[in-house]
Design a protein around this motif. Sequence first.
Motif, PDB file in Angstrom:
ATOM      1  N   GLN A  32      17.990  12.355 -24.948  1.00  0.00           N
ATOM      2  CA  GLN A  32      17.492  12.864 -26.238  1.00  0.00           C
ATOM      3  C   GLN A  32      17.458  14.388 -26.249  1.00  0.00           C
ATOM      4  OE1 GLN A  32      13.671  10.949 -26.823  1.00  0.00           O
ATOM      5  NE2 GLN A  32      14.570   9.344 -28.091  1.00  0.00           N
ATOM      6  N   LEU A  90      13.242  17.616 -17.813  1.00  0.00           N
ATOM      7  CA  LEU A  90      14.041  17.136 -18.945  1.00  0.00           C
ATOM      8  C   LEU A  90      15.444  17.739 -18.945  1.00  0.00           C
ATOM      9  CD1 LEU A  90      11.389  17.235 -21.828  1.00  0.00           C
ATOM     10  CD2 LEU A  90      12.329  15.205 -20.716  1.00  0.00           C
ATOM     11  N   PHE A 102      14.895  10.114 -22.113  1.00  0.00           N
ATOM     12  CA  PHE A 102      14.364  11.375 -22.646  1.00  0.00           C
ATOM     13  C   PHE A 102      15.326  12.534 -22.388  1.00  0.00           C
ATOM     14  CE2 PHE A 102       9.779   9.640 -22.009  1.00  0.00           C
ATOM     15  CZ  PHE A 102       9.878   8.934 -23.204  1.00  0.00           C
ATOM     16  N   ARG A 103      15.961  12.532 -21.217  1.00  0.00           N
ATOM     17  CA  ARG A 103      16.942  13.591 -20.920  1.00  0.00           C
ATOM     18  C   ARG A 103      18.110  13.521 -21.895  1.00  0.00           C
ATOM     19  NH1 ARG A 103      17.372  13.615 -14.253  1.00  0.00           N
ATOM     20  NH2 ARG A 103      15.675  15.096 -13.902  1.00  0.00           N
ATOM     21  N   LEU A 129       8.890  10.839 -26.470  1.00  0.00           N
ATOM     22  CA  LEU A 129       9.062  11.924 -25.491  1.00  0.00           C
ATOM     23  C   LEU A 129       7.830  12.824 -25.471  1.00  0.00           C
ATOM     24  CD1 LEU A 129      12.260  14.033 -24.915  1.00  0.00           C
ATOM     25  CD2 LEU A 129      10.099  15.200 -25.295  1.00  0.00           C
ATOM     26  N   LEU A 165      11.611  11.764 -31.435  1.00  0.00           N
ATOM     27  CA  LEU A 165      11.059  12.482 -30.278  1.00  0.00           C
ATOM     28  C   LEU A 165       9.586  12.163 -30.018  1.00  0.00           C
ATOM     29  CD1 LEU A 165      12.687  15.962 -31.051  1.00  0.00           C
ATOM     30  CD2 LEU A 165      13.350  14.406 -29.207  1.00  0.00           C
ATOM     31  N   LYS A 208      12.992   5.594 -18.426  1.00  0.00           N
ATOM     32  CA  LYS A 208      12.476   6.370 -19.567  1.00  0.00           C
ATOM     33  C   LYS A 208      12.906   7.824 -19.452  1.00  0.00           C
ATOM     34  CE  LYS A 208       9.998   3.846 -22.408  1.00  0.00           C
ATOM     35  NZ  LYS A 208      10.762   3.522 -23.609  1.00  0.00           N
TER      36      LYS A 208
END
Length: 322
Positions: free
Chosen positions: A222, A42, A219-220, A12, A9, A215
Amino acid sequence: MAFENRIPLEELRTAVEAIRAELGKIIIGQHEFIELLIVALLSDGHVLIEGVPGIAKTVTAKLFARTLDTAFGRIQFTPDLMPSDVLGTSILNMKTSEFEFKQGPIFSNIVLIDEINRAPAKTQAALFEVMEERQVTIDGTKYKMDPPFMVLATQNPVEQEGTYALPEAQLDRFLFKIKVDYPTLEQEVAILQSHHDRKGGAPQAAIASVLDPAKLAAFRKQAQEVIIEEKILNYVAEIVVKSRTHPHLYLGGSPRASLAIMNASKAFAAIAGRDFVIPEDVKRAVVPVMRHRLIMAPEREMEGMTTEQVIDMIVQSVEIPR
């Protein structure tokens, strides 16, 4: 004792700090407002922003969109706005003698709808499909929205003149309702100083794009992979189910509210650098997720009780999982 995350993370968190830093160049204070915008981004959710005029709701939304390397659209809602003014319309092409669809301003990535409660119900209803399904159906043809798609809608408080109450079905499609308050005395002085120092320069010029769609999609994904244990899921469900039978409420939260709390809790955990959800993440998500979905019982509303007070009572009554 240090622990190792199962989901990486760090990138992020770096991106989130970069967004905060960019917005901090212009926006004074409003830390919770900015954090909730990032969490909604997110969580792939839409945001309703409420506050009196002149407290930088629209400016913050525009600058937030600018930190993302995506298309940005703005629609000013007015009482005479028609659904076709938002979605688009079919126009006859004189050369081919065929109708062609001309896209409306909703076809963008980040869409700012200014003063959403100034338009009547038929125009509000035009947003139902696009907010939920990320598509528009015109003359039997479906038009998909390019990801990411996020609606940032501002509204004046309902008690001000010339506004329409938003339909419940539309309110339920917003992940968060963020209430923006007046700045403190120190923040007001800092705002004046900031404007003075810029000497008329446009605030958008100071903001750089720090996140691109690829990106953001990563991130979403994750954030969705953040672990949430069954006892936390039970905690979320119990809070929402209790809202449906609470004596102070006429209408409680829907299953969509439960999903919103879960997704927002995961995003809060990811931003904090954790790959698992804790009860505090749920507590942070509950108020912005629930405040616009609940309807007070008329007698309690007359007494001046607010939905936030009832949400607090519900959260206090549910045992925190250990």
